[in-house]
Design an enzyme around this catalytic site. Structure first.
Site, PDB file in Angstrom:
ATOM      1  N   PRO A  55       0.829  -1.218   0.000  1.00  0.00           N
ATOM      2  CA  PRO A  55       0.000   0.000   0.000  1.00  0.00           C
ATOM      3  C   PRO A  55       0.857   1.259   0.000  1.00  0.00           C
ATOM      4  O   PRO A  55       1.920   1.307   0.611  1.00  0.00           O
ATOM      5  CB  PRO A  55      -0.802  -0.119   1.308  1.00  0.00           C
ATOM      6  CG  PRO A  55      -0.747  -1.560   1.683  1.00  0.00           C
ATOM      7  CD  PRO A  55       0.563  -2.074   1.174  1.00  0.00           C
ATOM      8  N   GLY A  56       0.373   2.281  -0.691  1.00  0.00           N
ATOM      9  CA  GLY A  56       1.025   3.580  -0.661  1.00  0.00           C
ATOM     10  C   GLY A  56       2.214   3.748  -1.570  1.00  0.00           C
ATOM     11  O   GLY A  56       2.944   4.735  -1.459  1.00  0.00           O
ATOM     12  N   THR A  57       2.429   2.801  -2.492  1.00  0.00           N
ATOM     13  CA  THR A  57       3.607   2.881  -3.359  1.00  0.00           C
ATOM     14  C   THR A  57       3.344   3.637  -4.656  1.00  0.00           C
ATOM     15  O   THR A  57       4.257   3.798  -5.463  1.00  0.00           O
ATOM     16  CB  THR A  57       4.124   1.468  -3.687  1.00  0.00           C
ATOM     17  OG1 THR A  57       3.030   0.657  -4.133  1.00  0.00           O
ATOM     18  CG2 THR A  57       4.752   0.831  -2.462  1.00  0.00           C
ATOM     19  N   GLY A  58       2.116   4.078  -4.892  1.00  0.00           N
ATOM     20  CA  GLY A  58       1.843   4.927  -6.053  1.00  0.00           C
ATOM     21  C   GLY A  58       1.171   4.233  -7.214  1.00  0.00           C
ATOM     22  O   GLY A  58       1.245   4.718  -8.343  1.00  0.00           O
ATOM     23  N   LYS A  59       0.482   3.122  -6.962  1.00  0.00           N
ATOM     24  CA  LYS A  59      -0.168   2.391  -8.060  1.00  0.00           C
ATOM     25  C   LYS A  59      -1.298   3.210  -8.687  1.00  0.00           C
ATOM     26  O   LYS A  59      -1.399   3.319  -9.908  1.00  0.00           O
ATOM     27  CB  LYS A  59      -0.689   1.043  -7.539  1.00  0.00           C
ATOM     28  CG  LYS A  59       0.398   0.145  -6.971  1.00  0.00           C
ATOM     29  CD  LYS A  59      -0.146  -1.194  -6.522  1.00  0.00           C
ATOM     30  CE  LYS A  59      -0.999  -1.076  -5.277  1.00  0.00           C
ATOM     31  NZ  LYS A  59      -0.224  -0.658  -4.096  1.00  0.00           N
ATOM     32  N   GLU A 101      17.076  -0.301  25.571  1.00  0.00           N
ATOM     33  CA  GLU A 101      17.329   0.327  24.275  1.00  0.00           C
ATOM     34  C   GLU A 101      18.824   0.389  23.970  1.00  0.00           C
ATOM     35  O   GLU A 101      19.223   0.282  22.805  1.00  0.00           O
ATOM     36  CB  GLU A 101      16.722   1.735  24.240  1.00  0.00           C
ATOM     37  CG  GLU A 101      15.217   1.787  24.443  1.00  0.00           C
ATOM     38  CD  GLU A 101      14.452   0.955  23.425  1.00  0.00           C
ATOM     39  OE1 GLU A 101      14.963   0.775  22.295  1.00  0.00           O
ATOM     40  OE2 GLU A 101      13.346   0.473  23.749  1.00  0.00           O
ATOM     41  N   ASP A 105       9.643  -7.247  20.490  1.00  0.00           N
ATOM     42  CA  ASP A 105      10.897  -7.741  19.923  1.00  0.00           C
ATOM     43  C   ASP A 105      10.826  -9.250  19.703  1.00  0.00           C
ATOM     44  O   ASP A 105      11.277  -9.760  18.670  1.00  0.00           O
ATOM     45  CB  ASP A 105      12.069  -7.410  20.852  1.00  0.00           C
ATOM     46  CG  ASP A 105      12.207  -5.908  21.095  1.00  0.00           C
ATOM     47  OD1 ASP A 105      11.884  -5.139  20.178  1.00  0.00           O
ATOM     48  OD2 ASP A 105      12.628  -5.527  22.199  1.00  0.00           O
TER      49      ASP A 105
END
Length: 650
Positions: free
Chosen positions: A219-223, A438, A515
């Site tokens: 999703p969101g890659t520009g198709k 961390e 994790d």
């Protein structure tokens, strides 16, 4: 000349009008057949009885109307309750005006009478008023449904607009210049633009243009943007629809919509039909019996794309995140001739996307877009656009004139983990645990060659996380080796390993649950998909679809137990690596944890300084001195005037 659509609408309203007329006639005939004509004597008798019982009640008389007929005739109509039958009887009495006045004798009416000095037609209209109200209400509901269906693009050919094409032609103003970061994918689509502009050139060469192009990717890659760019560059009509819009609760509606969509596209040819999320309608047909609405819609789509009919000048483009679930008949040449993989952008492509979306925004010229791209591995084009939008919002919130790297850095964190929860109370013990946890992640990234590079570490809570470490691949490669995957798992387990070393195995907290989830997922894929275990080069499918939609496993319980054992073995080996690295670098771990306790957030430069020089950065020492002075004042009981702008808060 009337169109087919207007004719169908006219017939619909004629049928509704005919139904209303028939209903009125039936009711009128029924009412007329049950109405008794009574004499003036009977009317006088009823008038003399009912007031004696209860002059104020409306028990005996209902729906009474009085109007003046021809020749000074008074007509009384209504219903009267007969005690002998226990039922109401509909009546009408025709009286002379003099006789009516004698019977009434100036008495008040024993009913809420309505007197009309007018024609018989007016009285009939009043008597039918309730019926007319229902008719108007029904007609209004029908009109509203017709209006809504038409406004939603469903047409008005039937009562709900079902079966009508929801896709409408539009002209796209998007160009290839508006799309950045997917240059190879754009080059694949240039031929489509050329064909749509100059179809005769390909016809002379005997070449057939692709009938369909399927774009697959996250999703969101520009198709969708690519499809609009093709239409915009070619200057042709663009029909767009989502796969889910074909389906309704009624079987056959989807197939009808497919037919009409292609018919509309033929009228506007050359044209592009874009179907977003085509997996909603193009899923594999199972081996079960029956033909549901989904299969009918898919069959119609297959026929329209490459059936007996011709759809010259129409190119079908579609987008999906799951090409693996599509029906093979849909993917064959002649339907979707080309399948284009639209993947997540690499670092150079991310830089180009960021620069494109930076246009029109007030951004500090010192911002290094390559460094920003380094911090955003795995981000889609939509996420990168959201980062700069969030940065612009932060600029307005902070009442600044330009967007600096500070706003962009915070925007990345907000996209990844949500807004910071600086107000969340954290005890000293919790702060120590999160700091070491961390720092453990960061230390693995520093010391393992195959591990990811540490970009930032923070103990400021975001979302459900008490803190997090941002690590990016040192080199964005297409493939990952077994060594790389072991290093990645060790990086995920570094936080838990640091907790165990610093606080003991029995004091390990629940902070590592996410994790463990990520590490276990990688280990499982190493065993069941990549063949990186002692089970050999075998791919184990967890589930398989059998006949009649029945789902069954593809391996035995014994094999499942061996798979689980291999996963545990990989996790244990990776955990030993993490423990070994942390034990060998305790000095660096302590410096990292101390820096986090003081600053709460440390950057890649500060982490590298600690790793090389084995001492605290100057920023940490300065902040420690300020904190020590403030603690001393508190012990002495002095009043500290701390202003918000004096606080060192990122």
């Amino acid at each position: 000349m009337k169109t087919k659509k207007s004719k169908s609408t006219l017939w619909f309203w004629l049928i509704i009008l005919l139904a209303i007329i028939v209903t009125i006639i039936i009711i009128a005939v029924t009412v007329k057949g049950t109405t008794q004509v009574i004499s003036d004597a009977t009317f006088a008798d009823w008038m003399s009885k009912s007031p004696q019982i209860d002059p104020n009640a409306d028990k005996y008389w209902k729906n009474v109307i009085i109007y003046y007929g021809s020749n000074n005739t008074v007509v009384v109509k209504g219903s009267y309750f007969l005690e002998s039958t226990g039922k109401y009887v509909n009546f009408v009495a025709y009286l002379t005006q003099k006789r009516f006045e004698t019977i009434m004798a100036d008495k008040p009416y024993p009913w809420p009478a309505l007197v009309y000095q007018g024609s018989v037609g007016m009285a009939l209209l009043v008597s039918l008023a309730p019926l007319l109200i229902y008719v108007l209400l029904f007609g209004g509901i029908i009109w509203f449904m017709m209006k809504s269906s038409s406004g939603a693009g469903a047409g008005a050919g039937n009562i709900f607009g079902m079966g009508k094409n929801r896709a409408r032609a539009e002209k796209s103003d998007v160009k290839f210049a508006n799309v950045a970061g997917i240059e190879e994918e754009k080059s694949e689509l240039v031929e489509l633009v050329d064909y749509l502009k100059f179809p005769a050139k390909y016809a002379e060469a005997g070449a057939r243009a692709p009938k369909g192009v399927l774009m697959e990717g996250p999703p969101g890659t520009g198709k969708t943007l690519l499809a609009k760019a093709v239409a915009g560059e070619a200057g042709v009509s663009f029909f767009s629809i989502a796969g889910s819009e074909f389906e309704e609760m009624f079987v056959g509606v989807g197939a009808s919509r497919v037919r009409e969509m292609f018919n509309d596209a033929k009228k506007s040819a050359p044209a592009i039909i874009f179907i977003d999320e085509i997996d909603a309608v193009g899923r594999k047909r199972n081996n079960g019996m029956g033909s549901g609405g989904n299969e009918q819609t898919l069959n119609q789509l297959l026929v329209e794309m490459d059936g007996f009919g011709t759809n010259s000048g129409i190119i079908v483009m579609a987008a999906t995140n799951r090409a693996d679930v599509l029906d093979p008949a849909l993917l064959r040449p002649g339907r979707f001739d080309r399948v284009i993989q639209v993947s997540l952008p690499d670092i150079k492509e991310r830089k180009a996307i960021l620069e494109l979306h930076a246009k029109g925004k007030k951004i500090d010229g010192s911002v290094d877009w390559y460094r920003v791209a380094e911090r955003t591995p795995g981000f889609s084009g939509a996420q990168l656009e959201n980062v700069l939008n969030e940065a612009a919002i932060l600029m307005v919130r902070e009442k600044r004139d330009i967007i600096t790297i500070t706003e962009i850095d915070e925007a990345i964190d907000r996209v990844v983990g949500g807004p910071a929860k600086k107000s969340r109370a954290m005890t000293k013990q919790d702060k120590d645990i999160v700091s070491y946890h961390e720092s453990g992640h960061a230390l693995i990234g520093l010391k393992l060659d195959s591990a990811s590079k540490v970009q930032k570490v923070t103990i400021i809570p975001r979302g459900n996380a008490g803190g997090y470490t941002i690590m990016t691949p040192k080199d964005e490669t297409v493939f990952s080796s077994k060594k790389d995957l072991f290093a990645t798992i060790a990086g995920y387990l570094g936080g838990r390993a640091a907790e165990e070393i610093m606080f003991g195995k029995e004091n390990v907290t629940t902070g590592a649950h996410d994790d463990l989830d990520k590490a276990t997922n990688i280990a499982r894929r190493m065993v069941v998909q990549f063949g990186m275990s002692s089970l050999g080069m075998t791919k184990f499918l967890t589930m398989a679809e059998e006949s009649y939609g029945k789902m069954e496993g593809t391996y035995s319980d014994e094999t499942a137990a061996r798979i689980d054992a291999e996963i545990s073995k990989i996790l244990e080996e990776s955990y030993k690596i993490a423990l070994k690295i942390i034990k060998e670098n305790m000095e660096t771990l302590e410096l990292l944890a101390e820096s986090l306790r003081v600053l709460e957030t440390i950057t890649a430069e500060q982490i590298e300084y600690i790793n090389v020089n084995k001492k605290l950065p100057e920023e940490v020492l300065e902040q420690k001195n300020r904190m020590a002075k403030e603690d001393e004042k508190i012990k002495k009981g002095e009043i500290i005037d701390i202003k918000v702008e004096d606080l060192d808060i990122d």
